[in-house]
Design a protein around this motif. Structure first.
Motif, PDB file in Angstrom:
ATOM      1  N   LEU A 145       9.901  -1.808   8.058  1.00 51.26           N
ATOM      2  CA  LEU A 145       8.475  -2.125   8.175  1.00 51.26           C
ATOM      3  C   LEU A 145       8.025  -2.026   9.631  1.00 51.26           C
ATOM      4  O   LEU A 145       7.793  -3.044  10.291  1.00 51.26           O
ATOM      5  N   VAL A 146       7.876  -0.819  10.123  1.00 44.59           N
ATOM      6  CA  VAL A 146       7.462  -0.608  11.524  1.00 44.59           C
ATOM      7  C   VAL A 146       5.974  -0.913  11.676  1.00 44.59           C
ATOM      8  O   VAL A 146       5.262  -1.103  10.691  1.00 44.59           O
ATOM      9  N   TRP A 147       5.515  -0.958  12.926  1.00 42.93           N
ATOM     10  CA  TRP A 147       4.108  -1.367  13.151  1.00 42.93           C
ATOM     11  C   TRP A 147       3.121  -0.437  12.458  1.00 42.93           C
ATOM     12  O   TRP A 147       2.031  -0.863  12.064  1.00 42.93           O
ATOM     13  N   ARG A 148       3.494   0.820  12.269  1.00 40.52           N
ATOM     14  CA  ARG A 148       2.572   1.747  11.632  1.00 40.52           C
ATOM     15  C   ARG A 148       2.348   1.425  10.152  1.00 40.52           C
ATOM     16  O   ARG A 148       1.482   2.025   9.514  1.00 40.52           O
ATOM     17  N   LEU A 149       3.144   0.506   9.611  1.00 42.38           N
ATOM     18  CA  LEU A 149       3.005   0.128   8.198  1.00 42.38           C
ATOM     19  C   LEU A 149       2.344  -1.242   8.045  1.00 42.38           C
ATOM     20  O   LEU A 149       2.337  -1.819   6.962  1.00 42.38           O
ATOM     21  N   GLN A 150       1.805  -1.744   9.159  1.00 43.74           N
ATOM     22  CA  GLN A 150       1.176  -3.067   9.133  1.00 43.74           C
ATOM     23  C   GLN A 150      -0.299  -2.951   9.508  1.00 43.74           C
ATOM     24  O   GLN A 150      -0.647  -2.434  10.562  1.00 43.74           O
ATOM     25  N   ARG A 151      -1.141  -3.441   8.614  1.00 37.16           N
ATOM     26  CA  ARG A 151      -2.592  -3.288   8.770  1.00 37.16           C
ATOM     27  C   ARG A 151      -3.103  -3.903  10.076  1.00 37.16           C
ATOM     28  O   ARG A 151      -3.993  -3.330  10.731  1.00 37.16           O
ATOM     29  N   ASP A 152      -2.572  -5.043  10.461  1.00 33.92           N
ATOM     30  CA  ASP A 152      -3.117  -5.688  11.671  1.00 33.92           C
ATOM     31  C   ASP A 152      -2.856  -4.864  12.924  1.00 33.92           C
ATOM     32  O   ASP A 152      -3.638  -4.891  13.867  1.00 33.92           O
ATOM     33  N   LYS A 153      -1.785  -4.127  12.956  1.00 39.23           N
ATOM     34  CA  LYS A 153      -1.495  -3.278  14.124  1.00 39.23           C
ATOM     35  C   LYS A 153      -2.129  -1.892  13.999  1.00 39.23           C
ATOM     36  O   LYS A 153      -2.673  -1.363  14.964  1.00 39.23           O
ATOM     37  N   ALA A 154      -2.003  -1.325  12.812  1.00 43.47           N
ATOM     38  CA  ALA A 154      -2.312   0.100  12.664  1.00 43.47           C
ATOM     39  C   ALA A 154      -3.677   0.356  12.030  1.00 43.47           C
ATOM     40  O   ALA A 154      -4.149   1.492  12.041  1.00 43.47           O
ATOM     41  N   SER A 165     -15.102  10.685  -2.129  1.00 42.85           N
ATOM     42  CA  SER A 165     -14.603   9.930  -3.283  1.00 42.85           C
ATOM     43  C   SER A 165     -13.097   9.909  -3.158  1.00 42.85           C
ATOM     44  O   SER A 165     -12.470  10.960  -3.021  1.00 42.85           O
ATOM     45  N   ALA A 166     -12.497   8.716  -3.207  1.00 42.30           N
ATOM     46  CA  ALA A 166     -11.104   8.601  -2.763  1.00 42.30           C
ATOM     47  C   ALA A 166     -10.201   7.785  -3.672  1.00 42.30           C
ATOM     48  O   ALA A 166     -10.655   6.947  -4.449  1.00 42.30           O
ATOM     49  N   VAL A 167      -8.921   8.082  -3.527  1.00 40.98           N
ATOM     50  CA  VAL A 167      -7.848   7.301  -4.148  1.00 40.98           C
ATOM     51  C   VAL A 167      -6.800   7.068  -3.062  1.00 40.98           C
ATOM     52  O   VAL A 167      -6.457   8.002  -2.336  1.00 40.98           O
ATOM     53  N   THR A 168      -6.325   5.837  -2.948  1.00 38.40           N
ATOM     54  CA  THR A 168      -5.223   5.578  -2.011  1.00 38.40           C
ATOM     55  C   THR A 168      -4.092   4.905  -2.775  1.00 38.40           C
ATOM     56  O   THR A 168      -4.294   4.346  -3.852  1.00 38.40           O
ATOM     57  N   GLU A 169      -2.914   4.964  -2.192  1.00 38.81           N
ATOM     58  CA  GLU A 169      -1.757   4.395  -2.899  1.00 38.81           C
ATOM     59  C   GLU A 169      -0.699   3.956  -1.897  1.00 38.81           C
ATOM     60  O   GLU A 169      -0.496   4.599  -0.862  1.00 38.81           O
ATOM     61  N   THR A 170      -0.053   2.847  -2.233  1.00 38.50           N
ATOM     62  CA  THR A 170       1.144   2.417  -1.507  1.00 38.50           C
ATOM     63  C   THR A 170       2.305   2.473  -2.492  1.00 38.50           C
ATOM     64  O   THR A 170       2.402   1.651  -3.397  1.00 38.50           O
ATOM     65  N   GLY A 175      17.081  -3.643  10.430  1.00 41.61           N
ATOM     66  CA  GLY A 175      18.063  -4.596  10.920  1.00 41.61           C
ATOM     67  C   GLY A 175      19.053  -4.916   9.810  1.00 41.61           C
ATOM     68  O   GLY A 175      18.870  -4.540   8.661  1.00 41.61           O
ATOM     69  N   GLY A 176      20.112  -5.602  10.152  1.00 38.97           N
ATOM     70  CA  GLY A 176      21.087  -5.981   9.137  1.00 38.97           C
ATOM     71  C   GLY A 176      20.495  -6.965   8.141  1.00 38.97           C
ATOM     72  O   GLY A 176      20.952  -7.108   7.019  1.00 38.97           O
ATOM     73  N   ALA A 177      19.441  -7.678   8.575  1.00 35.79           N
ATOM     74  CA  ALA A 177      18.850  -8.727   7.759  1.00 35.79           C
ATOM     75  C   ALA A 177      18.366  -8.186   6.422  1.00 35.79           C
ATOM     76  O   ALA A 177      17.971  -7.040   6.310  1.00 35.79           O
ATOM     77  N   VAL A 178      18.419  -9.033   5.400  1.00 38.88           N
ATOM     78  CA  VAL A 178      17.904  -8.650   4.095  1.00 38.88           C
ATOM     79  C   VAL A 178      16.418  -8.975   3.978  1.00 38.88           C
ATOM     80  O   VAL A 178      15.793  -8.683   2.970  1.00 38.88           O
ATOM     81  N   ALA A 179      15.888  -9.606   5.005  1.00 41.10           N
ATOM     82  CA  ALA A 179      14.480  -9.998   4.943  1.00 41.10           C
ATOM     83  C   ALA A 179      13.595  -8.773   4.800  1.00 41.10           C
ATOM     84  O   ALA A 179      13.843  -7.744   5.416  1.00 41.10           O
ATOM     85  N   THR A 180      12.583  -8.909   3.962  1.00 40.13           N
ATOM     86  CA  THR A 180      11.631  -7.815   3.795  1.00 40.13           C
ATOM     87  C   THR A 180      10.221  -8.346   3.985  1.00 40.13           C
ATOM     88  O   THR A 180      10.000  -9.561   4.068  1.00 40.13           O
ATOM     89  N   GLY A 181       9.298  -7.451   4.075  1.00 37.09           N
ATOM     90  CA  GLY A 181       7.899  -7.846   4.212  1.00 37.09           C
ATOM     91  C   GLY A 181       7.026  -6.850   3.490  1.00 37.09           C
ATOM     92  O   GLY A 181       7.478  -5.739   3.163  1.00 37.09           O
ATOM     93  N   PRO A 182       5.779  -7.216   3.243  1.00 35.23           N
ATOM     94  CA  PRO A 182       4.885  -6.338   2.491  1.00 35.23           C
ATOM     95  C   PRO A 182       4.326  -5.208   3.356  1.00 35.23           C
ATOM     96  O   PRO A 182       3.975  -5.414   4.512  1.00 35.23           O
ATOM     97  N   VAL A 183       4.271  -4.035   2.773  1.00 26.63           N
ATOM     98  CA  VAL A 183       3.574  -2.916   3.410  1.00 26.63           C
ATOM     99  C   VAL A 183       2.080  -3.138   3.163  1.00 26.63           C
ATOM    100  O   VAL A 183       1.663  -3.275   2.012  1.00 26.63           O
ATOM    101  N   THR A 184       1.315  -3.233   4.217  1.00 22.56           N
ATOM    102  CA  THR A 184      -0.099  -3.603   4.055  1.00 22.56           C
ATOM    103  C   THR A 184      -1.044  -2.435   4.321  1.00 22.56           C
ATOM    104  O   THR A 184      -2.244  -2.630   4.488  1.00 22.56           O
ATOM    105  N   VAL A 185      -0.479  -1.234   4.374  1.00 23.68           N
ATOM    106  CA  VAL A 185      -1.334  -0.049   4.539  1.00 23.68           C
ATOM    107  C   VAL A 185      -1.018   0.954   3.427  1.00 23.68           C
ATOM    108  O   VAL A 185      -0.040   0.801   2.698  1.00 23.68           O
TER     109      VAL A 185
END
Lengths: 397, 397, 397, 397
Positions: free
Chosen positions: C183-192, C220-225, C244-254
């Motif tokens: 989940l890099v910054w480009r996949l987070q709405r607040d940053k990107a 006229s549009a369609v978007t998808e995640t 990272g090695g961590a199993v933690a995940t987060g939502p893709v917001t874009v």
């Protein structure tokens, strides 16, 4: 398409010798030509000739021939046959063609014209004599009838390329790269005359001379047989064959590949290559021509396209154009489909028999003539001579 | 990119001779390499050499060199200079390179190594002697550093092509098709050594041998000068030049085109062509290699792509793959942009100086060596000899 | 190249904020531009800004910046800096740009101009006010400076396409098809701000409007995640990152992909697609335009080529020309290499800063302006609005 | 090819209605199929139907039909006819097909199945009822029988693409860009139902659903008629026609172009475009599919090629493969020529009637069925509805 009445046209009986790969392409041409082209005569698929009675009868039924014969001499005796179409290996061309011409039959013969220059000379002589009696002949270099290559010829003839400087032509196949591929007739000198050189090299010699409108005057060559021994074949069909279970092998007596440099009459340099060992290239007959005013490029694997560079264009927008050769104004295309609806390999033969029938009906000599075929044969012989003489420059007589 | 501290690394003073076309590419390489590659040494653009004081000073300022010199011998005296980079025409390579090596400077020299085999031999000898003293040398066949061609080399070395059967290589340009294009130094034998042959033919000789990992053992050749007299040039820069108003002309003393067949040590056949008369082809260095297990194709006009046919693939899905050579695992690419963001011509030089600096820092001999350059020179000489001897087969010593 | 004296030209201090992917491209542009283009001012790479002192110092050394700063506000206080170049994620563009313009610095800001229309409006307002004081600004839609696309614009402006009927544009990448990609910054709405839409969709909105010289009036549009949850990233650099090695995940917001239909002011229909899930397409920014007199096609993966179909050509030889955009008469090319020697991705930025410097030196407004960037932002907002409203047609204000 | 005896096979009388463009393609298919494919039945070209007695008689003679009829109802009465092949404009499909099925004739009908959903529903109902009686029917979406697209279907079905993310399909032609092109039947709603949408848009709806094995669930669309008034046509043939001398014009009542976004059942996004205004594109039916494991690309203008990207390949050698779909293991190819010898447009029809005959002989339902044709019709209707409703998202029932 036709404005006249089909029923009023004279019919033209065709007898075809052979029904393997080339026999099938010619049959499809005879079956198709009348449905698309407005012809002065109506071809009738009268008889198919093969040595095995059962096999030729089955082939005739499937390919649409009215009758089957087991001896080509029968064709010469039949009054309902005006054309003899010879689709056999090169070693029988001379005998059949000369006899047929002597019997007053128009003749089409598959390329190469013959397996030797001597045979080709005899055939060309017979053809010249026959022509005086109105009996016509043609050697079937079908690639002249690829619309893109016919267009290429037009562009050169119209001066769009200016003075030709470079010709590079390759005919690349890969069907015998596997050393276990068997010793089919195309790999035996007594049947095939030569290997890649005569089979596919002949095509690029003919097509470059045709497109350029110039003849090759000399060559320097190297030939090679990469796989010198192969399993004996039980049978062969077309370009594919299966090795028998036997461990018996035999020598490959033809070239696997031939490369040569050349000079054309107008001063152009030529670079030629014919091979059956170009892994991944299936039928890549490629031609590039560079002239003082423009250039052309073609690859049969994209046979509906011709690349053309016009050096007269403004520098900022000049570029190789991909001409999709499917417009009504392109050679042969008016008879077919709307633009963008491609033609295939077989149509080169349909165009070939169309041009043949037109010429015969008009009382003119179709091209390429046996004399043209003889000249190609001389180039091939010079290639072999040069290769045998340490690549020494060898002029074409 | 770098983990260490840039400031701790030794600097490496570079002195470059010449600032025309090649001088500009090398300057851009020296200016760029450290920003992208993690190097054990830091190159410093110390001095640029040219004959005209004003012009070389202006060029040094623009291209980023710290100082300008008007005599290359000055470089040899300066302690702050460890590398001499020679970007002059071929007639001065031997003198400068041998002197620089003698003075303990590492040397890069533009290709062709020299204008004659004799000069090249002297240079290779000097390089071998210098290498014993830890002084390194390299001939700048930059196309080895096109990532797609470096990948091609890897694939061949990994056995992905099997036994090589065919090599076909062309280097096609069109910048002198106009007969009014003037008589620049590249068209004069005393300056350039030869024409298309040495200038661009040298590249395809080197690159095919490099990719195949095999040497050419003999050739049969034809060369031609299509336009034999041209207007005298007032000046020339790079590959473009303007004819002066004068009507004076002079003879073109080099080849416009060279074509030749070849054999490689491993049994492959080679077909080569170098020309400046391929209308519409701007810098088409094209290489195709067919092996028993696969094939490769490359065209510099699409320099970020390599076509690869893997004959081990299932027949139903086999095909030439267009590899876009911009992935991090491709040669040199890890230092650059994300995949799909293309590199250009100049980067071949950046990679070249990177490899040179790495080798020098590691105390190894960079490649291609002067000995490699000499071998290419021998192939070129054999081509000229064969062309002069009726295309007779001419082995490479 | 330059006729004047470099030393006499005014210098122009540049301070750059950010040194990740875009920061590296801009650095290379500043480092290179003066060596190839004849500029009225000499850019000086004065300072690089980053938050981590050690990292920014190392980056400055490697990329060629004279100094490193850890706060962009420092640039505004320095008299030796005339230009601020903003290469940070979109969420900080407005603050930095407005402050810099207020401080009298000329500003370049990476695209998209901002993450919201409101921010973009504020920036456009600030830019308009600054322009009255002679302070210039530009949004860095670098693809306008691909020579092939600049040529495309010329052809349309010259009327070579006639009335435009169709625009189809795709920007296809595949770097996040793996669901394990983090989940890099480009996949987070607040940053990107948004995903594929703002990152790469913004480019095709800008470039099609630029080439056509027409604005989009509605969509006229369609978007998808496609992948809605991803592993958290430890760090990210450019377009690549490691989970990272961590199993933690987060939502893709874009959005992962956005497709939309559009109408242009002149009546053309538009079909757009931006995605990071086009497996095998690495950076395929593709544009096709069909007009009543001709058509154009472009793919950034072959960035040195433009395809042009001229419907005024004779039918028999019409075809899409592959223009190799490397001729001296092509946009920007006069400064580079001989024809056929390709440029790479990075030079879109070199051309960008060249045009910026020229405009600033001449006292004119460079393009694209912040107002242009705002309009693109409005199109992107309309796309999101339409997608949220069942693809309802959404006019651009 | 055939092992059995042709003479022992049952014959199958075919009656064909119409002999314009589609009538010619179907005739060529019926004439050719038996010569290449080993069929359990032998098709006999029994009768051709047209309204003008003279014209249909001439066409029958040329195209190889044994007889000519002027009323399609005659076919239904003839015991020697087992198949009715309907090649008329869409407004007559329902009447003829329903009557023929009622009379116990197997039916092939050209696409689109009908001009309205209501007609298509009635046809699908009749087909379902007939199937229970062993009477078969098929709608002629011929592009399913392009070998490259049949291979594409196989690759998707084999899971080589994984989860499909993106489908982009265009069918681009340019035959009516000239505003003087006359008002042929294909431009009139009462005859053709719709314009580009039904004529060529129908093909890309069908082929993408076929290749993906998934249906479209909803659409959002824009349609446009660029040229709203055209000269009245005297006559029309195929896709070409000549305006009469008259100045009379009439309104174009169908769309010139339709663009729409879509969603597929499996979650993929679709981007579609059908137009007759794509200058320079002649018959560019283009499909690209991106999945999690691979991608495909196809363009009918290179109909013998399929591009395939396998994401399971090693990154360093991954790339779009150009599969030349002419190998014996490719769909339909075993019956034709050696590898590399291309097929043309017409053979999509040859394959179509081959599959039809096989299914009928085996007592199974050929595909695509009338029900499949109805579903395509529903997608087209949804496109028109959405376009009429401000591009509102419109689910397919």
């Amino acid at each position: 398409m036709s404005s006249g009445n089909l029923a009023d046209r004279p019919t033209f009986g065709v007898g075809q010798v052979g029904y393997a790969f080339m026999g099938r392409t010619h049959s499809q041409a005879w079956r198709t030509v009348g449905a698309f082209f407005d012809l002065p005569v109506t071809p009738v698929m009268a008889a198919l000739v093969g040595r095995s009675p059962d096999a030729v009868r089955a082939a005739a039924a499937q390919l649409g021939w009215a009758a089957a014969e087991t001896d080509w001499r029968q064709l010469l005796k039949r009054d309902d046959i005006q054309v003899v179409d010879i689709c056999t290996p090169g070693d029988s061309h001379a005998e059949i063609a000369i006899a047929a011409l002597g019997a007053g039959k128009h003749v089409i013969v598959e390329k190469p014209l013959a397996n030797t220059v001597a045979e080709a000379e005899a055939m060309a002589e017979a053809a010249a004599a026959a022509a005086e009696r109105g009996v016509r002949s043609m050697v079937a270099f079908n690639y002249r009838r690829v619309p893109a290559l016919a267009l290429a010829r037009q562009l050169v003839a119209d001066g769009r390329l200016g003075t030709i400087r470079h010709v590079r032509a390759q005919y690349l196949q890969d069907w015998i790269t596997d050393p276990e591929f068997p010793l089919v007739w195309r790999l035996q000198r007594d049947k095939a005359g030569s290997g890649a050189l005569g089979d596919i090299g002949a095509h690029i010699v003919d097509i470059t001379q045709f497109v350029c409108g110039e003849r090759i005057t000399g060559v320097s060559a190297v030939t090679e047989t990469f796989v010198k021994e192969r399993p004996l074949a039980d049978a062969s069909a077309g370009l594919s064959a299966q090795a028998g279970g036997a461990v018996a092998t035999g020598p490959v007596t033809v070239d696997d590949a031939a490369i040569f440099t050349a000079r054309f009459a107008g001063g152009a340099l030529g670079s030629f290559e014919a091979t059956r060992f170009a892994t991944g290239r299936k039928n890549a007959l490629r031609v590039e021509i560079n002239g003082s005013r423009g250039s052309l490029a073609f690859d049969f694997e994209s046979m509906n396209e011709l690349s053309f560079y016009d050096a007269e264009e403004d520098g900022g927008t000049a570029g190789f154009r991909r001409i999709l050769v499917t417009e009504p104004e392109h050679p042969y295309l008016g008879a077919w489909w709307p633009a963008g609806h491609l033609l295939g390999y077989e149509h080169t033969f349909t165009h070939e028999v169309r041009d043949f029938l037109l010429a015969v009906a008009e009382g003119t000599d179709p091209t390429p003539s046996f004399a043209d075929g003889l000249q190609v044969q001389r180039v091939l012989a010079a290639v072999e001579d040069s290769a045998a003489a340490g690549s020494a420059w060898t002029p074409i007589p």
